[in-house]
Scaffold this active site. Structure first.
Site, PDB file in Angstrom:
ATOM      1  N   ARG A  65       0.864  -1.187   0.000  1.00  0.00           N
ATOM      2  CA  ARG A  65       0.000   0.000   0.000  1.00  0.00           C
ATOM      3  C   ARG A  65       0.896   1.232   0.000  1.00  0.00           C
ATOM      4  O   ARG A  65       1.464   1.599   1.023  1.00  0.00           O
ATOM      5  CB  ARG A  65      -0.920  -0.026   1.222  1.00  0.00           C
ATOM      6  CG  ARG A  65      -1.582   1.318   1.489  1.00  0.00           C
ATOM      7  CD  ARG A  65      -2.625   1.273   2.585  1.00  0.00           C
ATOM      8  NE  ARG A  65      -2.169   0.753   3.852  1.00  0.00           N
ATOM      9  CZ  ARG A  65      -1.537   1.459   4.794  1.00  0.00           C
ATOM     10  NH1 ARG A  65      -1.205   2.714   4.571  1.00  0.00           N
ATOM     11  NH2 ARG A  65      -1.206   0.898   5.944  1.00  0.00           N
TER      12      ARG A  65
ATOM     13  N   TYR B  45       4.379   5.976  11.062  1.00  0.00           N
ATOM     14  CA  TYR B  45       4.766   4.612  11.422  1.00  0.00           C
ATOM     15  C   TYR B  45       5.568   3.885  10.337  1.00  0.00           C
ATOM     16  O   TYR B  45       6.011   2.770  10.546  1.00  0.00           O
ATOM     17  CB  TYR B  45       3.521   3.776  11.764  1.00  0.00           C
ATOM     18  CG  TYR B  45       2.468   3.731  10.674  1.00  0.00           C
ATOM     19  CD1 TYR B  45       2.580   2.863   9.589  1.00  0.00           C
ATOM     20  CD2 TYR B  45       1.354   4.556  10.723  1.00  0.00           C
ATOM     21  CE1 TYR B  45       1.618   2.824   8.594  1.00  0.00           C
ATOM     22  CE2 TYR B  45       0.377   4.527   9.733  1.00  0.00           C
ATOM     23  CZ  TYR B  45       0.511   3.654   8.668  1.00  0.00           C
ATOM     24  OH  TYR B  45      -0.447   3.621   7.689  1.00  0.00           O
TER      25      TYR B  45
ATOM     26  N   HIS C  35      -3.614   4.258   4.819  1.00  0.00           N
ATOM     27  CA  HIS C  35      -4.666   3.247   4.982  1.00  0.00           C
ATOM     28  C   HIS C  35      -5.994   3.795   4.464  1.00  0.00           C
ATOM     29  O   HIS C  35      -6.692   3.134   3.693  1.00  0.00           O
ATOM     30  CB  HIS C  35      -4.782   2.873   6.456  1.00  0.00           C
ATOM     31  CG  HIS C  35      -5.921   1.956   6.765  1.00  0.00           C
ATOM     32  ND1 HIS C  35      -5.949   0.641   6.355  1.00  0.00           N
ATOM     33  CD2 HIS C  35      -7.083   2.177   7.423  1.00  0.00           C
ATOM     34  CE1 HIS C  35      -7.085   0.088   6.758  1.00  0.00           C
ATOM     35  NE2 HIS C  35      -7.785   0.992   7.395  1.00  0.00           N
TER      36      HIS C  35
END
Length: 378
Positions: A272, A285, A276
């Site tokens: 990805r 992160y 998200h």
């Protein structure tokens, strides 16, 4: 039963091999597991796969832009995952039924979703995605993993069609979910039923390395494809950035399901590239160097390189595909900006067949609440 291995190593997850037939540099190679399913694939089909991936990425960019501009409530980006979505979806028959998650914009596009249908869900509109039976594709499922249960239930219905007086068929149900969903109980329960009843269903796990901010290595110490054989379901782990590998893997899985041999499982190892959802900030992160490595394996770039080298894609054809993608984006934007949401109070109209005093009280209370947002009301 073990998952079917190949010879190409996945350098990022260090969790075993993946099957691959187009390298990141655009070189066509032979994989012993997939070659029977992709040998002889025409340049025309590869161009069509490329076109669908370009359209999917253009759609994705427009969806993100519309959300940032306040026209959509949310968008779940799929940049980087175009190959698994387009490759697997293009292998399906029109009569097969698809149960996707919220990220499969490319699957919806391949299955014929209109610009209006593509934006309804993310505006929170009534009848989002229209009639699922028209395209044999359910709307995006927000509840993580729930669509796997729906797919298995539908597949078990296919098995019972003849007993219900319908003509028997070799249709297949297909469900898509992510690596994060693979940790959900719903997915495991779905595989129990699928294996126990030999249901004609294909599980497609898009392992994009991150379940929001949780890396896949925390969720599993072994390849996700290795979980399926424990349920009695054969599986195949493929390079999810290789559209031809995804297409071939899906043909393998579909043939098994159509023949009455039962379910199959595909783990497509992909990435990805974006957040998200548009409510997420992956820089909090995720290492920028990791993203850069995966951009070097871009699913669109490798097919482009292959097609350019073979001469199947020339300047004119490339320009036509880009223009087609731009037209799609313009149509999606126009559909979004021209959409008229129903009056909020109509949500009460079809709750009960007959008038209901309690519902009327709720309507009046909600009306008063909405009046509080009118100009001049404190």
């Amino acid at each position: 039963m073990t998952y079917l291995p190949s010879t190409t190593t996945d350098p990022d997850t260090d969790m075993g091999p993946v099957a691959q037939v187009i390298t990141p540099d655009g070189e066509r190679i032979v994989d012993p597991t997939l070659e029977p399913w992709v040998d002889g694939i025409s340049d025309e089909l590869l161009v069509d796969l490329y076109r669908d991936m370009v359209r999917t990425r253009r759609l994705d960019g427009e969806g993100v832009a519309l959300q940032r501009q306040g026209q959509l409530g949310l968008w779940a980006p799929c940049e980087g995952q175009e190959a698994v979505q387009v490759g697997t979806a293009r292998a399906l028959r029109a009569a097969d039924f698809v149960f996707p998650s919220y990220r499969e914009s490319g699957v919806q596009l391949v299955r014929g979703a209109t610009p209006t249908e593509l934006i309804q869900v993310w505006r929170g509109e009534e009848q989002s995605m229209g009639d699922p039976f028209a395209r044999r594709t359910a709307g995006p499922q927000i509840i993580i993993g729930a669509q796997t249960l729906h797919a298995v239930g539908y597949a078990m219905g296919i098995q019972r069609a003849e007993a219900l007086g319908e003509a028997p068929s070799d249709d297949v149900a297909v469900t898509y979910f992510g690596d994060g969903a693979s940790s959900q109980g719903d997915v495991h329960e779905a595989m129990v039923f699928a294996a126990s009843f030999g249901a004609p269903v294909v599980f497609v796990c898009s392992n994009n390395q991150w379940a929001i901010s949780e890396p896949v290595r925390v969720q599993s110490r072994a390849p996700l494809a290795a979980r399926a054989p424990a349920f009695g379901i054969p599986s195949l782990r493929v390079d999810g950035n290789d559209v031809l590998a995804c297409y071939g893997a899906m043909l393998w899985a579909l043939e098994r399901a159509r023949s009455g041999a039962g379910p199959a499982y595909i783990e497509a190892v992909t990435y990805r590239m974006g957040p998200h959802t548009t409510a997420d900030d992956p820089t909090r992160y995720r290492d920028a160097a990791e993203l850069a490595r995966w951009r070097g394996r871009d699913p669109i770039a490798r097919v482009y390189a292959l097609l350019r080298a073979s001469g199947a894609l020339n300047d004119q054809r490339e320009a036509d595909i880009a223009a087609d993608a731009d037209t799609l984006a313009a149509e999606v934007r126009a559909a979004c900006l021209s959409y008229r949401t129903r009056d909020p109070l109509t949500v009460f109209d079809e709750v009960y067949a007959e008038p209901h005093a309690g519902l009327e009280a709720q309507r009046e209370a909600h009306s008063a609440y909405l009046d509080g947002f009118e100009e001049g009301v404190s």
